[in-house]
Scaffold this motif. Structure first.
Motif, short mmCIF file in Angstrom:
data_model
loop_
_atom_site.label_atom_id
_atom_site.label_comp_id
_atom_site.label_asym_id
_atom_site.label_seq_id
_atom_site.Cartn_x
_atom_site.Cartn_y
_atom_site.Cartn_z
N ARG A 347 -37.59 -59.68 42.88
CA ARG A 347 -37.70 -58.41 43.60
C ARG A 347 -39.00 -57.68 43.26
O ARG A 347 -39.69 -57.16 44.14
CB ARG A 347 -36.50 -57.51 43.25
N THR A 348 -39.35 -57.67 41.98
CA THR A 348 -40.57 -56.99 41.54
C THR A 348 -41.81 -57.63 42.14
O THR A 348 -42.71 -56.95 42.67
CB THR A 348 -40.66 -57.00 40.01
N VAL A 349 -41.87 -58.95 42.06
CA VAL A 349 -43.04 -59.67 42.57
C VAL A 349 -43.18 -59.49 44.08
O VAL A 349 -44.28 -59.24 44.59
CB VAL A 349 -42.96 -61.16 42.19
N LEU A 350 -42.08 -59.62 44.81
CA LEU A 350 -42.16 -59.46 46.27
C LEU A 350 -42.57 -58.04 46.65
O LEU A 350 -43.33 -57.85 47.62
CB LEU A 350 -40.82 -59.82 46.91
N ALA A 351 -42.10 -57.06 45.91
CA ALA A 351 -42.49 -55.67 46.19
C ALA A 351 -43.99 -55.50 46.00
O ALA A 351 -44.65 -54.72 46.73
CB ALA A 351 -41.73 -54.71 45.28
N GLU A 352 -44.56 -56.20 45.05
CA GLU A 352 -46.01 -56.12 44.80
C GLU A 352 -46.83 -56.88 45.82
O GLU A 352 -48.05 -56.74 45.88
CB GLU A 352 -46.31 -56.65 43.39
N HIS A 353 -46.17 -57.74 46.63
CA HIS A 353 -46.88 -58.58 47.61
C HIS A 353 -46.37 -58.34 49.03
O HIS A 353 -46.36 -59.26 49.86
CB HIS A 353 -46.77 -60.06 47.24
N GLY A 354 -45.95 -57.10 49.29
CA GLY A 354 -45.56 -56.73 50.64
C GLY A 354 -44.33 -57.45 51.15
O GLY A 354 -44.16 -57.59 52.37
N GLY A 355 -43.48 -57.93 50.26
CA GLY A 355 -42.26 -58.62 50.67
C GLY A 355 -42.49 -60.02 51.22
O GLY A 355 -41.57 -60.60 51.83
N VAL A 356 -43.69 -60.57 51.04
CA VAL A 356 -44.05 -61.87 51.62
C VAL A 356 -44.20 -62.92 50.51
O VAL A 356 -44.78 -62.65 49.45
CB VAL A 356 -45.37 -61.76 52.42
N PHE A 357 -43.70 -64.13 50.78
CA PHE A 357 -43.84 -65.23 49.83
C PHE A 357 -45.22 -65.84 49.97
O PHE A 357 -45.40 -66.96 50.46
CB PHE A 357 -42.76 -66.29 50.08
N THR A 358 -46.23 -65.12 49.51
CA THR A 358 -47.58 -65.65 49.50
C THR A 358 -47.76 -66.61 48.32
O THR A 358 -46.92 -66.66 47.41
CB THR A 358 -48.60 -64.51 49.38
#
Length: 527
Positions: A347-358
């Motif tokens: 959740r933390t990582v996706l929030a930092e990347h706009g919710g996208v699995f980059t």
């Protein structure tokens, strides 16, 4: 009669008994002179035979106490992993032999020699030669020596992941919604069966494009080709080598496999024709198109060959990815106390990347990465890795000669459970590799930190192989697995069924180890 004419000798059929006795008498008179020569020749032949076998004779065999090769073959079928572990512990710094049901000689080389083995050229230790022999390529039709596939994966697929990750994530989410029941309350799910279709759908999106990836015809071929290939291999193993040229192509399992290849050719042919007629700007961004584009650099392939390549990709990717991911889910269900920590990180990582699995987001999920790598260490897909056919004898740095004609292997499972390499090796420690990365990074050891990532290869974790033939598709597989696991962890709680109190045990077949495909886990949607 002309007295000057030379008399012709009588034909052999007119020799009299007296003639024969005279010949034997002459031979007997000279036998004392001939005998030493015959004895010397026999000694030379015996010495040559012993000398040619000497390198192999000097290599100890595991299971010596079992009393014969047939018993050792039976032991291999029931407990191969134990035999490799026994050899690894007993002959840790030297090579040993394993007797397998395949009836070819296997020499097991400790991981400490991997760095010198990987420097040997392909005309000394052959990756393709080992596959051809173990998979009976002459009869199963599995393609070897096709450098276009690894080249295209390395130069097209891996660099494309940065731009493809959003579509891969979209396919992951679509396939989970399609394949999983609602799970509003705790629901039993055969996760291996569901993952087979999820991985086939996601991989198909990248391998063959949206024209076919969701069709049941393609999914059936992608999922079942590997099963049929392994059935054909086992059937050929059971046929004596001298009978295979006569019976090999007549076996029902081989005929069924050939029918599968013909089926793939039929549904792929119109897709290939349509792709060949497309303008460059309209062509899809997928593996099939990249293979078509690579032909000028290699050679022009028929649609049947391209079909075999696609089926080969499914063999290399779909089932291995499914097995690894099933192992991950069995660990998640067996150790649910780790799920909240993984969920928080995702959740933390996706929030930092706009919710996208980059790509950057996936790389930042260090605990997810560690959980996956520890799963591979704790439950490797097989007892061995780095199989190569020795086509020219060579000598290891310890002076041990490895003779031509054998297959070499490295005892991967034994190495990954070595307590001298991994403290508490028999304990599942999900953050083992994230800690190692942090410690290395704190010490300024960038390379050591990188070696503890899921996709990295090392002599201690050999699931992806080692050297120049290490799995080229591991970067795509890692992204795919991370996305699947992350989506499940974000949306579901997981548990073992009532009455089951420990992780499901894997099943062993010879040197292979697979999660039990018949087992169910409980899932409950949380959002």
């Amino acid at each position: 009669m002309d007295s000057g004419r030379t008399t012709e000798p009588a034909p052999a059929e007119y020799l009299t008994m007296a003639d024969i006795q005279n010949i034997w008498g002459a031979f007997g008179a000279k036998l004392p002179l001939i005998l030493p020569t015959l004895v010397a020749l026999l000694v030379v032949l015996l010495v040559q035979n012993v000398w040619s076998r000497r390198p192999l004779a000097n290599i100890p065999v595991v299971g010596e106490e079992l009393g014969g090769d047939q018993k050792r073959r039976q032991a291999y079928l029931s407990r191969a992993a134990d035999l490799y572990l026994e050899g690894y512990k007993k002959f840790k710094d030297s090579v040993f032999r394993i007797v397998t049901p395949n009836k070819f000689t296997v020499v097991v080389v400790p991981p400490k020699y991997l760095r010198e083995l990987r420097k040997l050229p392909d005309d000394v230790v052959s990756f393709d030669g080992a596959i051809e022999q173990s998979m009976h390529a002459k009869y199963t039709g599995i393609l070897t020596g096709q450098s276009m596939i690894p080249h295209t994966i390395k130069t097209s697929l891996t660099p494309a992941l940065v731009r493809l990750n959003p579509s891969i994530a979209e396919e992951v989410q679509h396939s989970i919604r399609q394949e999983l029941p609602s799970c509003d309350d705790w629901t039993p799910v055969n996760i291996n069966r569901k993952l087979l279709r999820i991985v086939a759908l996601v991989s198909g999106r990248v391998f063959i494009g949206t024209e076919l990836s969701r069709s049941e015809e393609y999914l059936d071929a992608a999922i079942n080709y590997t099963v049929e290939l392994m059935e054909a291999r086992r059937a050929l193993d059971a046929v004596r080598p001298w009978l295979r040229p006569l019976l090999g192509n007549r076996l029902p399992e081989v005929r069924r496999l050939n029918a599968r290849i013909a089926q793939a050719d039929r549904f792929l042919r119109p897709i290939v024709r349509a792709r060949q007629q497309m303008r460059e700007g309209d062509a899809p961004d997928d593996m099939l198109q990249w293979l078509l584009g690579s032909q000028d650099q290699f050679k022009q392939y028929t649609t049947e060959e391209l079909a075999r390549m696609q089926l080969g990709l499914t063999f290399a990717a779909i089932h291995t990815t499914t097995l690894t991911t099933t192992n991950v889910f069995y660990n998640l269900a067996a150790y649910p106390q780790y799920i909240p920590e993984l969920r928080d990180e995702i959740r933390t990582v996706l929030a930092e990347h706009g919710g996208v699995f980059t790509s950057a987001a996936l790389q930042a999920m260090k605990k997810v990465d560690s959980f996956l790598k520890e799963t591979m260490r704790f439950t490797p897909a097989g007892a061995v890795s780095f199989q190569r056919k020795v086509t020219k004898s060579f000598t290891l740095s310890n002076g041990q000669v490895i003779p031509e004609g054998v297959v070499i292997e490295v005892p991967a499972a034994a190495a990954s459970h070595d307590p001298d390499v991994f403290p508490d090796a028999d304990k599942f420690d999900p953050w083992r590799f994230s800690r190692l990365r942090e410690q290395a990074r704190a010490a300024g050891e960038v390379e050591a930190s990188a070696l503890n990532q899921f996709v990295s290869v090392s002599p201690n974790i050999l699931t992806f192989g080692f050297g120049r033939h290490a799995c080229p598709g591991r970067f795509f597989a890692a992204n795919e697995i991370k996305m699947i696991v992350a989506n499940f962890v974000l949306n579901y709680d997981m548990a073992l069924p009532e009455g089951v109190h420990e992780r499901y045990k894997n099943l062993s077949f010879g040197s292979s180890s697979v999660p039990d495909p018949t087992k169910e886990l409980l899932f409950k949607r949380i959002v």
